[in-house]
Design an enzyme around this catalytic site. Structure first.
Site, PDB file in Angstrom:
ATOM      1  N   HIS A  81       0.817  -1.218   0.000  1.00 50.51           N
ATOM      2  CA  HIS A  81       0.000   0.000   0.000  1.00 50.51           C
ATOM      3  C   HIS A  81       0.851   1.269   0.000  1.00 50.51           C
ATOM      4  O   HIS A  81       0.362   2.342  -0.360  1.00 50.51           O
ATOM      5  CB  HIS A  81      -0.987  -0.003   1.178  1.00 50.51           C
ATOM      6  CG  HIS A  81      -0.370   0.161   2.517  1.00 50.51           C
ATOM      7  ND1 HIS A  81      -0.290  -0.866   3.433  1.00 50.51           N
ATOM      8  CD2 HIS A  81       0.189   1.228   3.136  1.00 50.51           C
ATOM      9  CE1 HIS A  81       0.279  -0.426   4.540  1.00 50.51           C
ATOM     10  NE2 HIS A  81       0.570   0.837   4.386  1.00 50.51           N
ATOM     11  N   ASP A 111       0.042  -7.779   1.448  1.00 55.89           N
ATOM     12  CA  ASP A 111       0.323  -6.349   1.417  1.00 55.89           C
ATOM     13  C   ASP A 111       1.828  -6.086   1.441  1.00 55.89           C
ATOM     14  O   ASP A 111       2.315  -5.191   2.132  1.00 55.89           O
ATOM     15  CB  ASP A 111      -0.363  -5.631   2.585  1.00 55.89           C
ATOM     16  CG  ASP A 111      -0.289  -4.107   2.452  1.00 55.89           C
ATOM     17  OD1 ASP A 111      -0.179  -3.630   1.314  1.00 55.89           O
ATOM     18  OD2 ASP A 111      -0.317  -3.420   3.488  1.00 55.89           O
ATOM     19  N   SER A 186       4.822   2.261   7.927  1.00 55.45           N
ATOM     20  CA  SER A 186       4.430   1.101   7.137  1.00 55.45           C
ATOM     21  C   SER A 186       5.584   0.617   6.272  1.00 55.45           C
ATOM     22  O   SER A 186       6.217   1.403   5.554  1.00 55.45           O
ATOM     23  CB  SER A 186       3.240   1.451   6.242  1.00 55.45           C
ATOM     24  OG  SER A 186       2.083   1.664   7.005  1.00 55.45           O
TER      25      SER A 186
END
Length: 445
Positions: A81, A111, A186
């Site tokens: 993402h 992901d 992230s």
């Protein structure tokens, strides 16, 4: 002698403080961690707020994230993402060198994404060493690295708070930690004190005033996926052709996995397995943990033999099932990325059926395959206190999956009946998934 004892007592705390420093370890690990900046096409500012930052010098938007080298030639790992929809990816190393990077491959289910920086000078970088997350224990000290809020590479210390957490992202199991994982972290690594990566920072629990709950994808999964992306450009998952849940055989009272669905196109069906059969062991491993079984089968090579011991109407049967490659339609069913795609589609489409949920002060549209896309929030919506924005997707309410507006309304009704108790919801933002608690207030308050 007494003087010597006093000196030893005075020195002990000083030695302890020195031994408790992570500075040498951090110095060793920092060169492996990078900042990632991705330029995206221009969109309406109100559509995507979550973990994105607007750079006024760019025509579009700039998403900020983290990553780390996994090979010395410039291959690095991050969250999918982080680079989703990017038209330009810039990687900044710890010594402030900037490189453009290309996508080697992405895996929507986990992901994860592997990038490769453009490296004409053939520089050698500092790859991490993957550890074994399965051997980590609750209470172990961990260090998380990342690029919080675009400030630059930072390090936080905490412990493993829990393992095998399912946070709503397909069937993946996550490590929970109280080490700070913030917006922009992230794709950053979680290290143990041996300097080995045991997780990839992936999601945070976000609630007004809440801190100390972050989630990392275990290193065993991340290492396996990254190698496949580099070697094949995609992840080839093993497929057994059926779904299971924990159950008990009513004839023998033995515990195992009950088959709840099975594809007639699968080798398992051709071998005689049917819905209702109870698997009590696989490859000599007792059938006790569904998540471990799913991980075990998905990481098997196509053509490998899976030995099953099962019960059918109380009769013990032994089967050998040859692993197949997971069909694309199955991958679509287990990936949460489809929700992000439906989110974009919904926000760009007019004239479709929408619903107003007065208790939450939101207007929503049902997403595919599940969830409710928030297309408008009232100024007084209680969801705003938890940082929920237009475009986010409500996936669960009080632990139940949301497939329609009726599902959410049922949860709200139950909470109202129970003296307006708070409702826990799982929300998918653009950059992460997080839990939030919504306080319901009687209309006359």
């Amino acid at each position: 002698m007494r003087l010597l004892l006093i000196i030893i007592c005075l020195l002990s705390p000083l030695n302890a403080n020195a031994n408790n420093s992570y500075a040498d370890l951090v110095d060793e690990l920092m060169p492996s961690v990078v900042n990632i900046s991705t330029e995206k096409d221009a969109v309406n500012r109100d559509e995507y707020i979550d973990n994105m930052m607007l750079n006024p010098n760019l025509k579009g938007r700039e998403a900020l994230g983290s990553g780390f080298f996994i090979r010395e030639d410039g291959h690095l790992l991050t969250n999918a993402h982080v680079i989703y929809g990017a038209k330009k990816i810039t990687v900044i190393t710890n010594d402030d060198k900037s490189f453009e990077a290309k996508v080697v491959g992405t895996d929507k289910t986990s992901d994860l994404a592997v990038l490769k920086i453009e490296n004409p000078n053939k520089e050698k970088f500092h790859p991490v060493k993957f550890g074994n997350a399965d051997k980590s224990r609750i209470g172990d000290i961990v260090l998380t690295f990342g690029n919080p809020y675009g400030l630059g590479v930072s390090v936080s210390q905490g412990i493993i708070s829990a393992k095998s957490r399912n946070i709503g992202l397909s069937e993946q199991q996550y490590i929970q930690t109280d080490a700070a994982i913030n917006q922009g972290n992230s794709g950053g690594p979680m290290f143990d004190l041996n300097g080995e990566v045991i997780g990839v920072n992936s999601a945070i629990f976000r609630e007004s005033g809440a801190t100390g709950v972050g989630f990392s994808l275990p290193s065993n999964i991340a290492n396996w996926i990254s190698n496949q992306l580099i070697d094949n450009g995609k992840v080839k998952r093993g497929w057994i052709g059926f779904k299971v849940s924990n159950g008990i055989d009513r004839y023998t009272e033995k515990e195992g996995f009950v088959i709840t669905e099975i594809s007639e196109e699968s080798n398992a069906y051709k071998e005689g397995l049917r819905v209702g059969d109870i698997i009590i062991s696989y490859n000599d491993t007792p059938a006790t943990d569904v998540a471990e079984f799913i991980y075990f089968t998905e990481t098997m090579d196509v053509g490998q033999a899976l030995r099953l011991k099962s019960l059918s109407y109380g009769e013990e049967i032994r089967n050998v099932v040859r692993i197949q490659e997971m069909p694309s339609k199955e991958l679509k069913n287990v990936t949460n990325e489809a929700l992000k795609e439906s989110q974009i589609y919904t926000l760009q489409t007019n004239g479709e059926e929408v619903f107003y949920v007065s208790e939450f002060g939101i207007t929503v549209k049902e997403a595919d395959p599940k969830g409710l896309v928030i297309i408008k929030l009232d100024k007084t919506s209680p969801l705003k206190k938890s940082g929920i924005s237009k475009g986010d997707i409500i996936l669960q309410a009080d632990g139940s999956d949301i497939y329609s507006t009726d599902n959410l309304l049922d949860s709200i009704r139950n909470a109202i009946v129970e003296d307006f108790r708070p409702i826990s919801i799982l929300v998918q933002g653009l950059d992460n998934s997080f839990y939030a608690t919504v306080e319901l207030v009687p209309e006359n308050d």
